[in-house]
Write a protein that holds these residues in place. Structure first.
Motif, mmCIF file in Angstrom:
data_model
loop_
_atom_site.group_PDB
_atom_site.id
_atom_site.type_symbol
_atom_site.label_atom_id
_atom_site.label_comp_id
_atom_site.label_asym_id
_atom_site.label_seq_id
_atom_site.Cartn_x
_atom_site.Cartn_y
_atom_site.Cartn_z
ATOM 1 N N GLY A 23 0.836 -1.188 0.000
ATOM 2 C CA GLY A 23 0.000 0.000 0.000
ATOM 3 C C GLY A 23 0.874 1.242 0.000
ATOM 4 O O GLY A 23 2.014 1.225 -0.465
ATOM 5 N N HIS A 24 0.366 2.328 0.543
ATOM 6 C CA HIS A 24 1.108 3.591 0.616
ATOM 7 C C HIS A 24 2.346 3.408 1.487
ATOM 8 O O HIS A 24 2.293 2.792 2.543
ATOM 9 N N GLY A 25 3.464 3.943 1.043
ATOM 10 C CA GLY A 25 4.708 3.834 1.806
ATOM 11 C C GLY A 25 5.139 2.384 1.908
ATOM 12 O O GLY A 25 5.292 1.701 0.907
ATOM 13 N N TRP A 58 3.264 -0.184 9.025
ATOM 14 C CA TRP A 58 4.707 -0.121 8.912
ATOM 15 C C TRP A 58 5.313 -0.886 10.068
ATOM 16 O O TRP A 58 4.603 -1.308 10.975
ATOM 17 N N SER A 59 6.596 -1.063 9.986
ATOM 18 C CA SER A 59 7.355 -1.888 10.928
ATOM 19 C C SER A 59 6.816 -3.317 10.934
ATOM 20 O O SER A 59 6.105 -3.735 11.838
ATOM 21 N N TRP A 60 7.144 -4.012 9.874
ATOM 22 C CA TRP A 60 6.789 -5.416 9.699
ATOM 23 C C TRP A 60 8.010 -6.171 9.214
ATOM 24 O O TRP A 60 8.990 -5.575 8.777
ATOM 25 N N GLY A 71 11.984 -6.754 5.560
ATOM 26 C CA GLY A 71 11.110 -6.003 6.443
ATOM 27 C C GLY A 71 10.822 -4.644 5.855
ATOM 28 O O GLY A 71 11.316 -4.284 4.785
ATOM 29 N N SER A 72 10.027 -3.888 6.570
ATOM 30 C CA SER A 72 9.603 -2.581 6.075
ATOM 31 C C SER A 72 10.770 -1.620 5.871
ATOM 32 O O SER A 72 10.642 -0.663 5.117
ATOM 33 N N TRP A 73 11.908 -1.867 6.498
ATOM 34 C CA TRP A 73 13.072 -1.005 6.327
ATOM 35 C C TRP A 73 14.112 -1.633 5.401
ATOM 36 O O TRP A 73 15.182 -1.065 5.200
ATOM 37 N N SER A 74 13.801 -2.792 4.809
ATOM 38 C CA SER A 74 14.740 -3.451 3.900
ATOM 39 C C SER A 74 14.765 -2.756 2.544
ATOM 40 O O SER A 74 13.850 -2.004 2.198
#
Length: 148
Positions: A23-25, A58-60, A71-74
């Motif tokens: 989705g978004h972001g 976020w943060s998954w 993950g969400s920051w990968s």
């Protein structure tokens, strides 16, 4: 609300992951069961919706047996191949964990999807059940699992 999570977990058990999308972001959507086509307000095709689903704002992270796939920051280049690994896997278990409830879906193939908020506020996840006459949404608000 533990009964609501238990009911959701029982209903989701055995359902296949039918669609995974961004989705978004960095929002992650995991659609379970039979898919229904959707249309956006402008008339263009939208992402199909499952009978049940999970959204993590976020943060998954997506885990294999002994490592984190992404993950969400990968690096976003890791997302599509990781999402593809989830497709067709069946839900083995759905649980919440931690003092402020996070959510984890364990899948066949020893894959796991979990929320893991790293910022202030509440964990940013929601579970959806679209099978009945009215949608049911479970999420975390003020540190408690609530139904919306």
């Amino acid at each position: 609300m533990k009964n609501a999570i238990a009911d959701f977990a029982a209903a989701a058990r055995g359902m296949p992951v039918s669609h995974v999308w961004r989705g978004h972001g960095s929002a992650l959507f995991v659609e379970l069961g039979n898919l229904t086509p959707r249309t956006r307000r402008d008339g263009s095709p939208g992402e199909p919706q499952g009978e049940m689903g999970l959204m993590i704002g976020w943060s998954w992270r997506i885990e294999e047996e002994r490592s984190i796939l992404c993950g969400s920051w990968s690096d976003e280049d890791l997302w599509a191949p990781s999402f593809a690994k989830l497709l067709g896997q069946n839900v083995d278990k759905l649980t919440t964990f931690a003092r402020l409830p996070e959510v984890m879906i364990s899948l066949s193939g020893d894959l796991h999807i979990s929320s893991f908020m790293t910022s202030e506020g509440d964990p940013a996840w929601a579970l959806f059940d679209m099978r009945g006459p009215a949608p049911i949404t479970l999420c975390c608000r003020s540190g408690q699992i609530t139904e919306e």
